[in-house]
Design a protein around this motif. Structure first.
Motif, PDB file in Angstrom:
ATOM      1  N   UNK A 230       0.801  -1.223   0.000  1.00  0.00           N
ATOM      2  CA  UNK A 230       0.000   0.000   0.000  1.00  0.00           C
ATOM      3  C   UNK A 230       0.836   1.277   0.000  1.00  0.00           C
ATOM      4  N   UNK A 231       2.127   1.148   0.261  1.00  0.00           N
ATOM      5  CA  UNK A 231       2.997   2.324   0.325  1.00  0.00           C
ATOM      6  C   UNK A 231       3.493   2.627  -1.078  1.00  0.00           C
ATOM      7  N   UNK A 232       2.825   3.584  -1.718  1.00  0.00           N
ATOM      8  CA  UNK A 232       3.124   3.908  -3.119  1.00  0.00           C
ATOM      9  C   UNK A 232       4.182   5.005  -3.247  1.00  0.00           C
ATOM     10  N   UNK A 233       4.341   5.818  -2.221  1.00  0.00           N
ATOM     11  CA  UNK A 233       5.293   6.937  -2.264  1.00  0.00           C
ATOM     12  C   UNK A 233       6.485   6.609  -1.379  1.00  0.00           C
ATOM     13  N   UNK A 234       7.676   6.621  -1.967  1.00  0.00           N
ATOM     14  CA  UNK A 234       8.877   6.224  -1.235  1.00  0.00           C
ATOM     15  C   UNK A 234       9.811   7.387  -0.939  1.00  0.00           C
ATOM     16  N   UNK A 235       9.377   8.609  -1.259  1.00  0.00           N
ATOM     17  CA  UNK A 235      10.090   9.789  -0.764  1.00  0.00           C
ATOM     18  C   UNK A 235       9.462  10.127   0.591  1.00  0.00           C
ATOM     19  N   UNK A 236       8.306  10.806   0.584  1.00  0.00           N
ATOM     20  CA  UNK A 236       7.584  11.077   1.824  1.00  0.00           C
ATOM     21  C   UNK A 236       6.153  11.475   1.491  1.00  0.00           C
ATOM     22  N   UNK A 237       5.242  11.090   2.377  1.00  0.00           N
ATOM     23  CA  UNK A 237       3.848  11.486   2.231  1.00  0.00           C
ATOM     24  C   UNK A 237       3.602  12.841   2.879  1.00  0.00           C
TER      25      UNK A 237
END
Length: 316
Positions: A230-237
């Motif tokens: 479910x974690x699609x963003x690997x920079x930061x939310x």
């Protein structure tokens, strides 16, 4: 298999609350608090740890069999501008040590907190999207923007599950803040409850994104406990709570303390705040792992006053 969690920077505003929540969720024996200075505020294991010392960090990790790291230690925005090169060196060296140790030890997860300080004048000031252009105006913001890229790199290159949130200003009653540009929004409540005049270092109409501590902790746990898929963003939310200005807080405080006195004497922190967004769009966090804030300004003010009165006013 139970997670074994290390919190770096446990004495800080966020860490002091997060440690207790992690202990509640994982068990007292499965959480190790650490900071560069000793603390007596925690039950359970505590290590005096300088995260710029990679060898010492590795020794702590191996000694406790750590599987997750929450890396909260950093020099913040306002303090960082006093010593910019030192701020950059410390913030980046600590992050690199955490990432490398986590990679070598094949850890399950790493949490790296980012900040709205990654945004600069080229980002939209209202409803700032997750993919807005990053051109931070402070060394703290530069270190967080760079850290986001390194977090993504370690995920893409090594498969290390690094997760991150861009915190707005965090408001909590549990401890004093640690040198950020949004610190006024904590200090003002202490002055109000003590019935003392407050001198604000921002202009009265400077609107900034804020979040209540309980929401910030819950968001952190929801992100870290979400399935990896479910974690699609690997920079930061992006993370949002409620946006408001000093005059908005004062208006709410005066419902409890009508004679509360405030003077506005903006300093260098006003220049920093003027380059930050007024509101944040966190739709991706809501979509990917169900984030939704619970505290608006009215609830924040009433809760802060209630909790601080318990601390300052002797109970009858």
């Amino acid at each position: 298999m139970k997670a074994k969690v290390l919190v770096i920077g446990a004495n800080g505003q966020l860490g002091s609350v997060l440690v207790k929540e992690l202990q509640h969720r994982h068990g007292l024996d499965n959480v190790v608090a650490s900071d560069i200075n000793k603390s007596h505020n925690f039950h359970g294991a505590f290590e005096v740890l300088d995260a710029t010392d990679k060898t010492q960090l590795l020794e702590v990790v191996e000694s406790y069999g750590i599987t997750q790291i929450y890396h909260l230690a950093a020099i913040l925005s306002a303090k960082g501008e006093a010593n910019p090169l030192t701020t950059w060196d410390l913030n980046m060296k600590m992050l690199f040590n955490v990432l490398e140790v986590a990679r070598v030890q094949e850890m399950d997860k790493v949490f790296f907190p980012s900040s709205i300080a990654v945004f600069g004048e080229d980002a939209p000031w209202v409803n700032t999207p997750n993919k807005a252009y990053l051109n931070p105006a402070t060394v703290y913001g530069m270190s967080k923007a760079a850290g986001e890229q390194w977090a993504q790199y370690y995920f893409l290159r090594y498969g290390l599950d690094v997760r991150s949130l861009r915190y707005p200003g965090v408001i909590g009653y549990q401890s004093l803040p640690g040198g950020g540009t949004t610190d006024y929004a904590v200090e003002i409540f202490h002055k109000a409850v003590l019935e003392e005049e407050f001198v604000c270092f921002l202009n009265e109409d400077t609107t900034l994104p804020m979040i209540f501590m309980d929401d910030a902790i819950r968001a952190t746990m929801e992100l870290m406990e979400a399935p990896k898929r479910d974690i699609k963003i690997r920079t930061a939310y992006n993370l949002a709570g409620s946006s408001f200005s000093p005059e908005d807080i004062v208006r709410e405080i005066r419902k409890f303390y009508p004679d509360f006195m405030v003077k506005y004497e903006p300093d260098f922190r006003q220049d920093i705040a003027a380059k930050w967004p007024k509101s944040i769009n966190d739709d991706e966090a809501a979509l990917d792992w169900g984030w939704k804030p619970e505290y608006d300004l009215e609830i924040i003010v009433s809760t802060m006053i209630e909790k601080l009165k318990e601390q300052y006013v002797p109970q009858q």
